[in-house]
Design a protein around this motif. Sequence first.
Motif, short mmCIF file in Angstrom:
data_model
loop_
_atom_site.label_atom_id
_atom_site.label_comp_id
_atom_site.label_asym_id
_atom_site.label_seq_id
_atom_site.Cartn_x
_atom_site.Cartn_y
_atom_site.Cartn_z
N ILE A 64 0.83 -1.19 0.00
CA ILE A 64 0.00 0.00 0.00
C ILE A 64 0.87 1.26 0.00
O ILE A 64 1.96 1.27 0.58
CB ILE A 64 -0.96 0.00 1.22
N CYS A 65 0.41 2.28 -0.68
CA CYS A 65 1.12 3.55 -0.72
C CYS A 65 0.88 4.32 0.57
O CYS A 65 -0.26 4.68 0.89
CB CYS A 65 0.64 4.37 -1.92
N LYS A 66 1.93 4.57 1.32
CA LYS A 66 1.81 5.26 2.60
C LYS A 66 1.37 6.71 2.41
O LYS A 66 0.70 7.28 3.26
CB LYS A 66 3.12 5.19 3.37
N TYR A 67 1.77 7.30 1.28
CA TYR A 67 1.35 8.67 1.01
C TYR A 67 -0.14 8.72 0.71
O TYR A 67 -0.85 9.64 1.13
CB TYR A 67 2.16 9.24 -0.16
N TRP A 68 -0.63 7.71 -0.03
CA TRP A 68 -2.08 7.63 -0.32
C TRP A 68 -2.89 7.45 0.96
O TRP A 68 -3.97 8.02 1.12
CB TRP A 68 -2.35 6.48 -1.28
N MET A 69 -2.36 6.65 1.90
CA MET A 69 -3.04 6.44 3.17
C MET A 69 -3.28 7.76 3.90
O MET A 69 -4.29 7.92 4.59
CB MET A 69 -2.22 5.49 4.06
N ASN A 70 -2.33 8.68 3.74
CA ASN A 70 -2.43 9.98 4.41
C ASN A 70 -3.02 11.06 3.51
O ASN A 70 -3.05 12.24 3.87
CB ASN A 70 -1.05 10.41 4.91
N GLY A 71 -3.47 10.65 2.31
CA GLY A 71 -4.15 11.57 1.42
C GLY A 71 -3.26 12.54 0.68
O GLY A 71 -3.72 13.59 0.22
N ASN A 72 -1.96 12.21 0.48
CA ASN A 72 -1.08 13.17 -0.18
C ASN A 72 -0.13 12.53 -1.19
O ASN A 72 1.01 12.97 -1.36
CB ASN A 72 -0.28 13.98 0.85
N CYS A 73 -0.58 11.46 -1.90
CA CYS A 73 0.25 10.88 -2.96
C CYS A 73 0.13 11.77 -4.21
O CYS A 73 -0.97 12.00 -4.72
CB CYS A 73 -0.19 9.46 -3.30
N VAL A 74 1.27 12.26 -4.70
CA VAL A 74 1.25 13.20 -5.83
C VAL A 74 1.17 12.47 -7.17
O VAL A 74 0.93 13.12 -8.20
CB VAL A 74 2.52 14.08 -5.81
N TYR A 75 1.34 11.15 -7.18
CA TYR A 75 1.35 10.43 -8.45
C TYR A 75 -0.04 9.95 -8.88
O TYR A 75 -0.24 9.59 -10.04
CB TYR A 75 2.30 9.23 -8.37
N GLY A 76 -1.00 9.90 -7.95
CA GLY A 76 -2.35 9.48 -8.31
C GLY A 76 -2.39 8.10 -8.91
O GLY A 76 -1.76 7.16 -8.40
#
Length: 382
Positions: A64-76
Amino acid sequence: MNTSVASIQVRDTRDCRPSLAVRRSNKPFKVERNQTQLQYTLRNSSLQWKRQSHSDAKSNSSQICKYWMNGNCVYGDRCWNLHSWFHGEHLSVLTRLNEHKKIVTGITLPVGSDKLFSCSTDGTLRMWDCHTGQCVHVKNLGDEARCLISMGPWVIAGIRNAIKAWNIQTDTEVTLDGPKGHVLSMFDCNDTLFAGAMDGVIYAWRLSSEANFPFKPLAMLNGHSKAVVCLTGGRGDKMYSGSIDHSIKVWDLNTLQCMMTLKGHTDVVTSLICWDQYLLSSSLDGTVKVWGVTEKETLEVVYTHNEKNGVVRMNGMIDAKGKHTLFCSSNNHSVGLYEMPTFEARGRLFSKQEIGVIEEGPHGLFFTGDGTGLLTVWKWLA
């Protein structure tokens, strides 16, 4: 709960690292450009590859993308890591209930009820409407709740030095005193409630028909030297208890005597379940052990499954296709799903913190509770 079922995208697991070929030569190696230019070229090559990887490797990872978990993955959608709370097939998240402020420690759905109950270390017992997904009632337990079960019309929570029982039909509330320290685990069988406490004792009450005294003290089962953290029942009127003292004890429910002590784990025994003729135990030592009956009517380990991290909770259920599945929640904030009896990996659930509660529900539903206070409702898909 009338919430739309989320769609599932199955993702392959591929190694997105570039392969490097090395060519041998007898000629001495010469740098044709200065060191600064070489470093600049390497940095730009790396950057170019990273950009190419993000555009080509869409959701190819099982992590899982840790940035996505926190709502801030820039790659989408171009991120190579997973943007989903699970990896695998035939699962869907129905809804996520996030009213609890601290760790969810218990979930139960009483038989015949359309209300789901959960407890937490925030000191509350919450009642959820299964049709709307709304919290319709909150009870203040007065202390951290560490476990929860239902026993007929009774919803029962374990707190410090006591048990709180609530009859959802008559709205009667009862407090059972006696345990020393937190009540960490509970189990019921034959109208008897068993509770494992911090002092290493298992306390027992018998359900009574008397309105003023619905639970009568029955016995205190001594044997463990440290806290009893899990209880379960098995064939032949047996109860199994797991403890911080690393041991498992087998109890005769007719005599309430300890029949044998099992030693095989090197850390806290966190969960126990009976599956067919086998006993399964999990531990913070990172193993799940399968115990089988010997010719001498004792139990011995017949198989050991190893996890990379300590196992904090375990449960088993049958999916929509009739496959037996074991859930192993680890202290790396994920839950491994394994097809039984082969232990073949079939997926993984993810969370921001440890999932300490996994409970099966009716009609292909199951529930998980984690350290953030989140209660998630899942559904098996055919």
